[in-house]
Write a protein that holds these residues in place. Structure first.
Motif, PDB file in Angstrom:
ATOM      1  N   ALA A  51       0.845  -1.204   0.000  1.00  0.00           N
ATOM      2  CA  ALA A  51       0.000   0.000   0.000  1.00  0.00           C
ATOM      3  C   ALA A  51       0.875   1.247   0.000  1.00  0.00           C
ATOM      4  O   ALA A  51       2.057   1.205   0.355  1.00  0.00           O
ATOM      5  CB  ALA A  51      -0.907  -0.010   1.225  1.00  0.00           C
ATOM      6  N   ILE A  52       0.290   2.352  -0.363  1.00  0.00           N
ATOM      7  CA  ILE A  52       1.013   3.631  -0.412  1.00  0.00           C
ATOM      8  C   ILE A  52       1.622   3.948   0.956  1.00  0.00           C
ATOM      9  O   ILE A  52       2.780   4.366   1.053  1.00  0.00           O
ATOM     10  CB  ILE A  52       0.078   4.770  -0.861  1.00  0.00           C
ATOM     11  CG1 ILE A  52      -0.439   4.510  -2.269  1.00  0.00           C
ATOM     12  CG2 ILE A  52       0.789   6.111  -0.800  1.00  0.00           C
ATOM     13  CD1 ILE A  52      -1.557   5.459  -2.700  1.00  0.00           C
ATOM     14  N   ALA A  53       0.861   3.726   2.020  1.00  0.00           N
ATOM     15  CA  ALA A  53       1.324   4.070   3.368  1.00  0.00           C
ATOM     16  C   ALA A  53       2.454   3.162   3.860  1.00  0.00           C
ATOM     17  O   ALA A  53       3.126   3.505   4.852  1.00  0.00           O
ATOM     18  CB  ALA A  53       0.151   4.001   4.342  1.00  0.00           C
ATOM     19  N   ASP A  54       2.691   2.032   3.209  1.00  0.00           N
ATOM     20  CA  ASP A  54       3.747   1.101   3.642  1.00  0.00           C
ATOM     21  C   ASP A  54       5.146   1.567   3.250  1.00  0.00           C
ATOM     22  O   ASP A  54       6.139   1.044   3.752  1.00  0.00           O
ATOM     23  CB  ASP A  54       3.506  -0.295   3.060  1.00  0.00           C
ATOM     24  CG  ASP A  54       2.254  -0.943   3.621  1.00  0.00           C
ATOM     25  OD1 ASP A  54       1.797  -0.544   4.710  1.00  0.00           O
ATOM     26  OD2 ASP A  54       1.726  -1.857   2.955  1.00  0.00           O
ATOM     27  N   MET A 110       4.118  -5.401 -10.552  1.00  0.00           N
ATOM     28  CA  MET A 110       3.069  -5.095 -11.516  1.00  0.00           C
ATOM     29  C   MET A 110       2.711  -3.620 -11.366  1.00  0.00           C
ATOM     30  O   MET A 110       2.052  -3.223 -10.415  1.00  0.00           O
ATOM     31  CB  MET A 110       1.832  -5.973 -11.290  1.00  0.00           C
ATOM     32  CG  MET A 110       0.748  -5.743 -12.320  1.00  0.00           C
ATOM     33  SD  MET A 110      -0.710  -6.782 -12.066  1.00  0.00           S
ATOM     34  CE  MET A 110      -0.095  -8.364 -12.586  1.00  0.00           C
ATOM     35  N   PHE A 111       3.208  -2.817 -12.291  1.00  0.00           N
ATOM     36  CA  PHE A 111       2.985  -1.372 -12.229  1.00  0.00           C
ATOM     37  C   PHE A 111       1.713  -0.958 -12.965  1.00  0.00           C
ATOM     38  O   PHE A 111       1.036  -0.019 -12.569  1.00  0.00           O
ATOM     39  CB  PHE A 111       4.168  -0.622 -12.840  1.00  0.00           C
ATOM     40  CG  PHE A 111       5.474  -0.900 -12.156  1.00  0.00           C
ATOM     41  CD1 PHE A 111       5.713  -0.436 -10.875  1.00  0.00           C
ATOM     42  CD2 PHE A 111       6.462  -1.638 -12.790  1.00  0.00           C
ATOM     43  CE1 PHE A 111       6.924  -0.676 -10.237  1.00  0.00           C
ATOM     44  CE2 PHE A 111       7.672  -1.883 -12.166  1.00  0.00           C
ATOM     45  CZ  PHE A 111       7.901  -1.408 -10.895  1.00  0.00           C
ATOM     46  N   ASP A 112       1.407  -1.645 -14.075  1.00  0.00           N
ATOM     47  CA  ASP A 112       0.305  -1.228 -14.941  1.00  0.00           C
ATOM     48  C   ASP A 112      -0.969  -2.050 -14.763  1.00  0.00           C
ATOM     49  O   ASP A 112      -1.934  -1.855 -15.484  1.00  0.00           O
ATOM     50  CB  ASP A 112       0.749  -1.283 -16.406  1.00  0.00           C
ATOM     51  CG  ASP A 112       1.131  -2.687 -16.849  1.00  0.00           C
ATOM     52  OD1 ASP A 112       1.004  -3.642 -16.052  1.00  0.00           O
ATOM     53  OD2 ASP A 112       1.551  -2.839 -18.008  1.00  0.00           O
ATOM     54  N   GLY A 113      -0.982  -2.979 -13.814  1.00  0.00           N
ATOM     55  CA  GLY A 113      -2.157  -3.813 -13.591  1.00  0.00           C
ATOM     56  C   GLY A 113      -2.297  -4.946 -14.588  1.00  0.00           C
ATOM     57  O   GLY A 113      -3.276  -5.682 -14.549  1.00  0.00           O
ATOM     58  N   THR A 114      -1.334  -5.100 -15.476  1.00  0.00           N
ATOM     59  CA  THR A 114      -1.423  -6.121 -16.523  1.00  0.00           C
ATOM     60  C   THR A 114      -0.212  -7.046 -16.558  1.00  0.00           C
ATOM     61  O   THR A 114      -0.362  -8.248 -16.698  1.00  0.00           O
ATOM     62  CB  THR A 114      -1.554  -5.452 -17.908  1.00  0.00           C
ATOM     63  OG1 THR A 114      -2.661  -4.566 -17.881  1.00  0.00           O
ATOM     64  CG2 THR A 114      -1.769  -6.478 -18.994  1.00  0.00           C
ATOM     65  N   ASN A 115       0.993  -6.472 -16.464  1.00  0.00           N
ATOM     66  CA  ASN A 115       2.221  -7.240 -16.649  1.00  0.00           C
ATOM     67  C   ASN A 115       3.112  -7.168 -15.420  1.00  0.00           C
ATOM     68  O   ASN A 115       3.183  -6.130 -14.763  1.00  0.00           O
ATOM     69  CB  ASN A 115       3.023  -6.681 -17.840  1.00  0.00           C
ATOM     70  CG  ASN A 115       2.237  -6.736 -19.121  1.00  0.00           C
ATOM     71  OD1 ASN A 115       1.832  -7.790 -19.566  1.00  0.00           O
ATOM     72  ND2 ASN A 115       2.011  -5.575 -19.717  1.00  0.00           N
ATOM     73  N   ARG A 159       7.259   8.151  -3.584  1.00  0.00           N
ATOM     74  CA  ARG A 159       6.301   7.127  -3.172  1.00  0.00           C
ATOM     75  C   ARG A 159       5.355   6.864  -4.341  1.00  0.00           C
ATOM     76  O   ARG A 159       4.924   7.801  -5.020  1.00  0.00           O
ATOM     77  CB  ARG A 159       5.528   7.650  -1.970  1.00  0.00           C
ATOM     78  CG  ARG A 159       4.534   6.672  -1.411  1.00  0.00           C
ATOM     79  CD  ARG A 159       3.860   7.228  -0.188  1.00  0.00           C
ATOM     80  NE  ARG A 159       4.829   7.184   0.900  1.00  0.00           N
ATOM     81  CZ  ARG A 159       4.760   7.937   1.982  1.00  0.00           C
ATOM     82  NH1 ARG A 159       3.794   8.813   2.134  1.00  0.00           N
ATOM     83  NH2 ARG A 159       5.655   7.834   2.931  1.00  0.00           N
ATOM     84  N   PRO A 160       5.029   5.600  -4.613  1.00  0.00           N
ATOM     85  CA  PRO A 160       4.065   5.312  -5.691  1.00  0.00           C
ATOM     86  C   PRO A 160       2.720   5.982  -5.397  1.00  0.00           C
ATOM     87  O   PRO A 160       2.362   6.198  -4.243  1.00  0.00           O
ATOM     88  CB  PRO A 160       3.932   3.788  -5.662  1.00  0.00           C
ATOM     89  CG  PRO A 160       5.175   3.307  -4.999  1.00  0.00           C
ATOM     90  CD  PRO A 160       5.562   4.374  -4.019  1.00  0.00           C
ATOM     91  N   THR A 161       1.993   6.294  -6.444  1.00  0.00           N
ATOM     92  CA  THR A 161       0.702   6.970  -6.288  1.00  0.00           C
ATOM     93  C   THR A 161      -0.442   6.000  -6.020  1.00  0.00           C
ATOM     94  O   THR A 161      -1.564   6.424  -5.776  1.00  0.00           O
ATOM     95  CB  THR A 161       0.377   7.790  -7.549  1.00  0.00           C
ATOM     96  OG1 THR A 161       0.388   6.909  -8.668  1.00  0.00           O
ATOM     97  CG2 THR A 161       1.407   8.894  -7.742  1.00  0.00           C
ATOM     98  N   GLY A 162      -0.162   4.726  -6.074  1.00  0.00           N
ATOM     99  CA  GLY A 162      -1.165   3.703  -5.791  1.00  0.00           C
ATOM    100  C   GLY A 162      -0.486   2.447  -5.284  1.00  0.00           C
ATOM    101  O   GLY A 162       0.742   2.354  -5.253  1.00  0.00           O
TER     102      GLY A 162
END
Length: 134
Positions: free
Chosen positions: A40-43, A77-82, A118-121
């Motif tokens: 998660a973002i908060a992690d 998995m950054f794009d939800g696909t690969n 930090r990643p946005t999601g």
């Protein structure tokens, strides 16, 4: 006189047949162990000294024996696909990992060595433990 050629032929066949060696090759299947974990973002925690974000995943599966002998592969998995194997540069951020007994730590920093972000999601990670036959 006809006995000798027949006896010689039988002796030759016996010598040829007894020199063959059978080898049995068995492929032992050692299964891999896979864990899929979403961070998660908060992690993600910022290290102020070097500008790196890290997230720690508890991995009791990495015990002292597997730490010493086995391999660990991580993909994100950054794009939800690969899934993309780490280390990886994605969106100008460098993602990598390191591990010790009981833990796997994910790390993000700028691709040029600068400040990470930090990643946005949430990001899904696939962790594969590969046992080694020692």
């Amino acid at each position: 006189m006809k006995k000798w050629p027949l006896l010689l032929a039988l002796l030759s066949i016996f010598l040829v047949a007894s020199s063959c060696k059978k080898e049995y090759i068995t492929n032992e299947n050692i299964p891999n162990f896979t864990v899929v974990h979403t961070v998660a973002i908060a992690d993600w925690k910022l290290n102020q000294q070097d500008g790196t974000y890290t997230a720690v995943i508890n991995m009791p599966e990495i015990d002292n024996v597997s730490f010493t002998n086995d391999g660990v592969v991580v993909a994100a998995m950054f794009d939800g696909t690969n899934y993309e194997a780490l280390p990886q540069v994605y969106d100008n951020l460098s993602y990598t990992f390191f591990y010790s007994p009981g833990f796997l730590t994910l790390s993000i920093q700028g691709a040029n060595g600068g400040q990470g972000a930090r990643p946005t999601g949430p990001v899904k990670f696939k962790i594969v433990l590969i046992p080694s036959e020692q």
